[in-house]
Design a protein around this motif. Sequence first.
Motif, PDB file in Angstrom:
ATOM      1  N   VAL A 161       0.862  -1.174   0.000  1.00  0.00           N
ATOM      2  CA  VAL A 161       0.000   0.000   0.000  1.00  0.00           C
ATOM      3  C   VAL A 161       0.902   1.229   0.000  1.00  0.00           C
ATOM      4  O   VAL A 161       1.632   1.469   0.961  1.00  0.00           O
ATOM      5  CB  VAL A 161      -0.923   0.024   1.242  1.00  0.00           C
ATOM      6  N   HIS A 162       0.845   1.995  -1.083  1.00  0.00           N
ATOM      7  CA  HIS A 162       1.661   3.217  -1.190  1.00  0.00           C
ATOM      8  C   HIS A 162       0.872   4.359  -0.538  1.00  0.00           C
ATOM      9  O   HIS A 162       0.241   5.167  -1.216  1.00  0.00           O
ATOM     10  CB  HIS A 162       1.979   3.511  -2.654  1.00  0.00           C
ATOM     11  N   ALA A 163       0.916   4.391   0.801  1.00  0.00           N
ATOM     12  CA  ALA A 163       0.094   5.343   1.553  1.00  0.00           C
ATOM     13  C   ALA A 163       0.590   6.772   1.409  1.00  0.00           C
ATOM     14  O   ALA A 163      -0.209   7.707   1.261  1.00  0.00           O
ATOM     15  CB  ALA A 163       0.047   4.947   3.028  1.00  0.00           C
ATOM     16  N   VAL A 164       1.899   6.962   1.494  1.00  0.00           N
ATOM     17  CA  VAL A 164       2.514   8.290   1.327  1.00  0.00           C
ATOM     18  C   VAL A 164       3.664   8.115   0.361  1.00  0.00           C
ATOM     19  O   VAL A 164       4.548   7.276   0.566  1.00  0.00           O
ATOM     20  CB  VAL A 164       3.017   8.858   2.675  1.00  0.00           C
ATOM     21  N   GLU A 165       3.672   8.902  -0.704  1.00  0.00           N
ATOM     22  CA  GLU A 165       4.624   8.684  -1.788  1.00  0.00           C
ATOM     23  C   GLU A 165       5.418   9.955  -2.111  1.00  0.00           C
ATOM     24  O   GLU A 165       4.929  10.849  -2.802  1.00  0.00           O
ATOM     25  CB  GLU A 165       3.878   8.195  -3.032  1.00  0.00           C
ATOM     26  N   ASN A 166       6.623  10.056  -1.518  1.00  0.00           N
ATOM     27  CA  ASN A 166       7.596  11.076  -1.910  1.00  0.00           C
ATOM     28  C   ASN A 166       7.037  12.504  -1.805  1.00  0.00           C
ATOM     29  O   ASN A 166       7.050  13.263  -2.771  1.00  0.00           O
ATOM     30  CB  ASN A 166       8.075  10.801  -3.342  1.00  0.00           C
ATOM     31  N   ILE A 167       6.549  12.871  -0.627  1.00  0.00           N
ATOM     32  CA  ILE A 167       5.980  14.210  -0.461  1.00  0.00           C
ATOM     33  C   ILE A 167       6.934  15.113   0.319  1.00  0.00           C
ATOM     34  O   ILE A 167       7.699  14.645   1.169  1.00  0.00           O
ATOM     35  CB  ILE A 167       4.596  14.180   0.226  1.00  0.00           C
ATOM     36  N   SER A 168       6.873  16.401   0.024  1.00  0.00           N
ATOM     37  CA  SER A 168       7.729  17.394   0.678  1.00  0.00           C
ATOM     38  C   SER A 168       6.915  18.653   0.948  1.00  0.00           C
ATOM     39  O   SER A 168       6.116  19.072   0.108  1.00  0.00           O
ATOM     40  CB  SER A 168       8.944  17.743  -0.202  1.00  0.00           C
ATOM     41  N   PHE A 169       7.112  19.252   2.114  1.00  0.00           N
ATOM     42  CA  PHE A 169       6.491  20.542   2.431  1.00  0.00           C
ATOM     43  C   PHE A 169       7.157  21.115   3.678  1.00  0.00           C
ATOM     44  O   PHE A 169       7.923  20.426   4.371  1.00  0.00           O
ATOM     45  CB  PHE A 169       4.972  20.402   2.656  1.00  0.00           C
ATOM     46  N   THR A 170       6.875  22.377   3.962  1.00  0.00           N
ATOM     47  CA  THR A 170       7.394  23.034   5.159  1.00  0.00           C
ATOM     48  C   THR A 170       6.236  23.674   5.924  1.00  0.00           C
ATOM     49  O   THR A 170       5.167  23.925   5.363  1.00  0.00           O
ATOM     50  CB  THR A 170       8.423  24.119   4.807  1.00  0.00           C
ATOM     51  N   LEU A 171       6.475  23.938   7.200  1.00  0.00           N
ATOM     52  CA  LEU A 171       5.474  24.580   8.059  1.00  0.00           C
ATOM     53  C   LEU A 171       6.214  25.458   9.059  1.00  0.00           C
ATOM     54  O   LEU A 171       7.159  25.005   9.706  1.00  0.00           O
ATOM     55  CB  LEU A 171       4.647  23.521   8.789  1.00  0.00           C
ATOM     56  N   ARG A 172       5.799  26.726   9.163  1.00  0.00           N
ATOM     57  CA  ARG A 172       6.475  27.667  10.050  1.00  0.00           C
ATOM     58  C   ARG A 172       5.688  27.863  11.352  1.00  0.00           C
ATOM     59  O   ARG A 172       4.480  27.606  11.399  1.00  0.00           O
ATOM     60  CB  ARG A 172       6.656  29.007   9.332  1.00  0.00           C
ATOM     61  N   ALA A 173       6.359  28.328  12.381  1.00  0.00           N
ATOM     62  CA  ALA A 173       5.712  28.614  13.656  1.00  0.00           C
ATOM     63  C   ALA A 173       4.647  29.686  13.452  1.00  0.00           C
ATOM     64  O   ALA A 173       4.862  30.663  12.726  1.00  0.00           O
ATOM     65  CB  ALA A 173       6.748  29.082  14.676  1.00  0.00           C
ATOM     66  N   GLY A 174       3.479  29.496  14.087  1.00  0.00           N
ATOM     67  CA  GLY A 174       2.378  30.451  13.950  1.00  0.00           C
ATOM     68  C   GLY A 174       1.566  30.291  12.685  1.00  0.00           C
ATOM     69  O   GLY A 174       0.677  31.094  12.403  1.00  0.00           O
ATOM     70  N   GLU A 175       1.831  29.218  11.908  1.00  0.00           N
ATOM     71  CA  GLU A 175       1.171  29.014  10.617  1.00  0.00           C
ATOM     72  C   GLU A 175       0.337  27.734  10.655  1.00  0.00           C
ATOM     73  O   GLU A 175       0.626  26.796  11.393  1.00  0.00           O
ATOM     74  CB  GLU A 175       2.236  28.904   9.522  1.00  0.00           C
ATOM     75  N   THR A 176      -0.732  27.706   9.828  1.00  0.00           N
ATOM     76  CA  THR A 176      -1.547  26.502   9.645  1.00  0.00           C
ATOM     77  C   THR A 176      -1.420  26.026   8.206  1.00  0.00           C
ATOM     78  O   THR A 176      -1.732  26.770   7.271  1.00  0.00           O
ATOM     79  CB  THR A 176      -3.027  26.774   9.959  1.00  0.00           C
ATOM     80  N   LEU A 177      -0.941  24.797   8.054  1.00  0.00           N
ATOM     81  CA  LEU A 177      -0.929  24.148   6.744  1.00  0.00           C
ATOM     82  C   LEU A 177      -2.009  23.083   6.767  1.00  0.00           C
ATOM     83  O   LEU A 177      -1.997  22.179   7.609  1.00  0.00           O
ATOM     84  CB  LEU A 177       0.431  23.507   6.455  1.00  0.00           C
ATOM     85  N   ALA A 178      -2.987  23.190   5.884  1.00  0.00           N
ATOM     86  CA  ALA A 178      -4.074  22.214   5.807  1.00  0.00           C
ATOM     87  C   ALA A 178      -3.723  21.146   4.782  1.00  0.00           C
ATOM     88  O   ALA A 178      -3.278  21.456   3.671  1.00  0.00           O
ATOM     89  CB  ALA A 178      -5.375  22.902   5.423  1.00  0.00           C
ATOM     90  N   LEU A 179      -3.914  19.892   5.180  1.00  0.00           N
ATOM     91  CA  LEU A 179      -3.698  18.752   4.295  1.00  0.00           C
ATOM     92  C   LEU A 179      -5.078  18.184   3.991  1.00  0.00           C
ATOM     93  O   LEU A 179      -5.751  17.662   4.886  1.00  0.00           O
ATOM     94  CB  LEU A 179      -2.832  17.727   5.026  1.00  0.00           C
ATOM     95  N   VAL A 180      -5.542  18.294   2.740  1.00  0.00           N
ATOM     96  CA  VAL A 180      -6.912  17.917   2.414  1.00  0.00           C
ATOM     97  C   VAL A 180      -6.938  16.810   1.364  1.00  0.00           C
ATOM     98  O   VAL A 180      -6.006  16.650   0.572  1.00  0.00           O
ATOM     99  CB  VAL A 180      -7.742  19.128   1.904  1.00  0.00           C
ATOM    100  N   GLY A 181      -8.033  16.056   1.379  1.00  0.00           N
ATOM    101  CA  GLY A 181      -8.223  14.973   0.420  1.00  0.00           C
ATOM    102  C   GLY A 181      -9.241  13.986   0.960  1.00  0.00           C
ATOM    103  O   GLY A 181      -9.696  14.094   2.100  1.00  0.00           O
ATOM    104  N   GLU A 182      -9.606  13.014   0.137  1.00  0.00           N
ATOM    105  CA  GLU A 182     -10.587  12.012   0.543  1.00  0.00           C
ATOM    106  C   GLU A 182      -9.964  10.975   1.471  1.00  0.00           C
ATOM    107  O   GLU A 182      -8.736  10.866   1.572  1.00  0.00           O
ATOM    108  CB  GLU A 182     -11.146  11.305  -0.699  1.00  0.00           C
ATOM    109  N   SER A 183     -10.820  10.195   2.144  1.00  0.00           N
ATOM    110  CA  SER A 183     -10.336   9.091   2.967  1.00  0.00           C
ATOM    111  C   SER A 183      -9.527   8.135   2.097  1.00  0.00           C
ATOM    112  O   SER A 183      -9.938   7.818   0.975  1.00  0.00           O
ATOM    113  CB  SER A 183     -11.506   8.338   3.604  1.00  0.00           C
ATOM    114  N   GLY A 184      -8.393   7.702   2.614  1.00  0.00           N
ATOM    115  CA  GLY A 184      -7.543   6.783   1.871  1.00  0.00           C
ATOM    116  C   GLY A 184      -6.479   7.454   1.045  1.00  0.00           C
ATOM    117  O   GLY A 184      -5.687   6.770   0.384  1.00  0.00           O
TER     118      GLY A 184
END
Length: 604
Positions: free
Chosen positions: A321-344
């Motif tokens: 099951v390729h649940a997470v495939e080669n992803i990259s991102f950053t998040l700074r203090a005081g910031e909200t990064l939303a990760l959205v998508g369907e179940s699965g």
Amino acid sequence: MLSVSGLTTSFLRERQWIPVVCDVSFDIASRETVAIVGESGSGKSVTALSIMRLIPKENGRVEGSVRLAGRDLLTLPEASMKDVRGNEIAMIFQEPMTSLNPVLTIGFQIAEALIQHRGLSRAAAEVETICLLDRVRIPAAKSRFHEHPHRFSGGMRQRVMIAMALACKPRLLIADEPTTALDVTIQAQILELLKELQQEEEMSILFITHDMGVVAEIADRTVVMYGGQAVETDATARIFASPSHPYTRSLLAAVPRLGSMDGRTRPMRFPTVDKVTGTSDEPAETPDTVSIAERPLLEVSNLTTRFPIRSGLFGKVSGRVHAVENISFTLRAGETLALVGESGCGKSTTGRSILKLTEPDSGTVLVDGQDVLAMNARTLRDFRKQMQIVFQDPFASLNPRMSVGTAIAAPLLANGLVTASQAREKVADLLVRVGLTADMAARFPHEFSGGQRQRICIARALALGPKLIVADEAVSALDVSVKAQVVNLMLDLQASMGLAYLFISHDIAVVERMSHRVAVMYLGEIVETGPRAALFGNPQHPYTKKLMGAVPVPDPARRGTRREATNDEIRSPVRAPDYQPPVRQFREVSPGHVVQLWGEEWSN
């Protein structure tokens, strides 16, 4: 067609009859859809169960009258009522897996209703069941007849429940929160399906929900319930245009509306409306008390998490099951990064991999410059003070035998940060900070509402003074008004403490309200990411557009607008053991707004 008059349902508690539904009256005409809307505990589901005579006689009492085509159901003998259930009135419940027998095939369970109520033979019932599965748009219905419920997705299981409910062509369908636990795209499919089937079968629908967007989309008339009473009943369009009761106004004010953030640069609190007076505040953008840091607090690079599938006598790996495939991102203090998508799509696995609750296959996760994945168990235990998680179901996250004060104090005492007396003071302070009172520390989880339990989980997450909080569907299961309260709390805490949130959700309208940046996930990959205003104002990837197009619009005037809701399920992330994912290409649409180039699967 159905007339409910003076319905009062009481339960026996400590030798006293306690009314939970008080003098409720409404009518449903032929082919009409009536919605009952309100918070959890308002009496919506008890009203439906009372109509079906499913309240246990040992400790429940139903008074008033419920007339179906002139017959009072409350006075019918139980044998006659058994004929009414399924034949004339059918019911769909919120969670299909609690309604389906896991050891029987779905075909057998639907055929059982046909044999019981319509007297069909087993062979005739099988043919009719396949036709029903085709009608509710289940692909390859004949081949899936002999499959068990666990082989179906949540949306497909709900379709099975609809097929079972329609088996005997009922005159009235009661749908009790049938879309609450579903992703926004699957919800859109189920709503379109119900509308089509209603026209074909000429049946009436009693739709129970707390989602005002769904109400606007499906209901001709609406009954608003609060504290066991019907406080307002009117045509849906009139209720949305000019609600008369303060509680109705508070419900509508709490509805997240896609597009309401146009022209806003920072997240914005939901308006708070007094349920007694109906007065509301005018929310402003969240104060810039703590500025967003320039240096990232969280840096995720090429994160990959796969789960092996083993089969055969020796447990050979037959797939992954390729649940997470080669992803990259950053998040700074005081910031909200939303990760959205369907179940699965891999959202929750991403959050768990970052905290090393799930062991990733490869990649790096830097929190405040330190590599989390390279830490040994002891170092990681100490470092986890800086990063905490809030889960979707607060009741499952709390020990039912432990007082909430003990639960909040546990991480403080386990890490040796305070004495017992200092822990009590800290717990009292945390409870007040999340909008509760210090004396609630002695209570147990079952004594709180869902929203209060989620506040307790947030208090526990804050106990160690973290810099990063992963909120994994933290508001998805909450009523609309409670959801607004918890989101406001999270925004206030972020402004005062400089918290960084990785906000995992499938609720697009809430994401638009509280995020600074958004990343859209599909099949384990991030297909589009960027500042909230840029991504919502100019979505590029077909999947992003599909998600946004499926959000119900809380405007009855748009009810006749047909939405494009496909019957497709999200594709399987299971791959062969030797599968090598393709190298993805990206382009920058505007500063910080990046989209993955898509291929043939999105060309249509």
